[in-house]
Design an enzyme around this catalytic site. Structure first.
Site, PDB file in Angstrom:
ATOM      1  N   GLN A 217       0.857  -1.279   0.084  1.00 40.14           N
ATOM      2  CA  GLN A 217      -0.005  -0.102   0.063  1.00 40.14           C
ATOM      3  C   GLN A 217       0.920   1.331   0.277  1.00 40.14           C
ATOM      4  OE1 GLN A 217      -3.024  -0.134  -0.496  1.00 40.14           O
ATOM      5  NE2 GLN A 217      -3.947  -1.663   0.483  1.00 40.14           N
ATOM      6  N   CYS A 336     -10.123  -0.350  -3.724  1.00 37.78           N
ATOM      7  CA  CYS A 336      -9.765   0.822  -4.212  1.00 37.78           C
ATOM      8  C   CYS A 336     -10.505   1.431  -5.358  1.00 37.78           C
ATOM      9  CB  CYS A 336      -8.285   0.949  -4.793  1.00 37.78           C
ATOM     10  SG  CYS A 336      -7.924  -0.320  -5.940  1.00 37.78           S
TER      11      CYS A 336
END
Length: 377
Positions: A217, A336
């Site tokens: 991430q 996402c």
């Protein structure tokens, strides 16, 4: 009466000068950015109980820099390409964590010292295509030079001690070989330049092992909060088994692991799985990991009491139907892309969204990370 304009979330010299427009919402106040993302997430999952959004800092939050090399050997640029496919230098981009910003001038200096010609996209000539830098929470760095060939590798090796004197946190270096002229960031062949090839990304006390080419991430602080939240939700339902599909280096899996709980992770990236296995050995975890396509994971994984999915922007595709028909009691979905999230949830009508939270992994644009807990009706 005229409504006063909110101050920009971040004053960026590159944006003011018209050199970079990557942060499409940077002129919007940060509270308004959060509200916009929260509204979009809630529209995608309207039936869940929504927790308050988890905010980010507005600068120095990116733990990775993907810098396009341009210019010349004598005056290299590290940043992006302009409309004519020429280099724009963004070494002082305020989004990057401080160790990255401190390292980039020295990496540009290395290009000059080692006489590495930056790649020219219009001319299709040159060697250095990108410089990729990742910073760990311990302020250690991984640097990858994306090159057309191995021609410059000996000259980089010769100057590694020189580079480490200037960048004390540099612990992992490699060359990624990308001979083709195509719009990708890295190649398929990795040449180690340092003995150590693992960067420790320590989140919530878990030493996640990131190897060159592995996914992590972008925002370490927000990722740590995301993993804590998911672990708390999983502990609330106290499953005997957890499957972490699209597991990357094992962030969700290791945070969900508890004595007596069976945890397995599946991921297509061999580099990411090698990192997860390394972490498991280092901390004595019984979590198991395998290279594989999450959409084709075996029935044992899909039938775990809790299935965690953290797919790329395209979503989980055919896995949604398998989860709908599975014995899984709960799904923790980290997305996402709210658009594909909504599509995938519609394909799993037996799994009801009961809890959700938006994590602002990417300030100054419209991207958001959304965590949803689904429970079988």
């Amino acid at each position: 009466m005229t409504t006063p304009m909110l101050a920009p979330a971040l004053d960026c010299a590159y944006h003011r000068a018209g050199l970079c427009d990557s942060c499409t919402r940077i002129d919007t106040g940060y509270d308004a950015q959060l509200a916009r993302k929260q509204a979009g997430a809630e529209a995608a999952v309207p039936d869940a109980a929504w927790l308050p959004p988890h905010a980010s800092t507005v600068e120095a939050f990116r733990n990775k820099a993907k810098m396009v090399a341009g210019g010349t050997m004598e005056a290299p640029t590290l940043g992006i390409l302009d409309g004519e496919r020429l280099g724009v230098d963004l070494r002082a981009c305020p989004l990057h964590e401080r160790p990255i910003r401190d390292a980039l001038p020295h990496l540009a200096e290395l290009v000059r010292e080692a006489r590495i010609p930056p790649y020219s996209v219009p001319d299709r000539r040159g060697e250095l295509k990108h410089v990729l830098v990742t910073s760990s929470p311990d302020a250690e760095l991984m640097v990858r030079f994306v090159l057309r060939s191995t021609e410059a590798v000996p000259r980089i090796r010769k100057r590694l001690d020189w580079l480490r004197e200037r960048i004390p946190g540099l612990v992992v270096a490699s060359a990624s070989i990308l001979p083709e002229h195509k719009a990708v960031v890295e190649g398929d062949v990795e040449v180690p330049l340092t003995e150590r090839q693992t960067l420790t990304m320590r989140l919530n006390g878990v030493p996640l092992a990131l190897q060159p080419g592995g996914f992590f991430q972008t925002n370490s602080a927000v990722a740590a909060a995301l993993y804590r939240e998911a672990a708390a939700w999983i502990d609330d339902v106290d499953p005997a088994s957890v499957a972490d599909l699209y597991c990357g280096v094992g962030g969700f899996a290791f945070h969900a692991a508890r004595p007596g709980r069976d945890v397995v992770g599946v991921e297509t990236s061999a580099e990411a799985i090698a990192g997860a296995i390394e972490t498991a050995a280092a901390i004595g975890s019984s979590a198991r990991f395998a290279v594989g396509d999450a959409t084709a994971a075996d029935d044992t994984a899909v039938d775990a009491e809790v299935v965690v999915v953290n797919p790329p922007r395209r979503g989980i595709g055919s896995l949604a139907a398998r989860l709908e028909a599975s014995a899984a009691r709960h799904v923790v979905y980290s997305s996402c892309n709210p658009t594909t999230l909504a599509r995938d949830l519609a394909a799993m009508p037996s799994l009801e969204p009961v809890r959700a939270r938006m994590f602002d992994m990417f300030p100054h644009n419209d991207h958001a990370e959304v965590l949803v807990l689904l429970t079988r009706r």
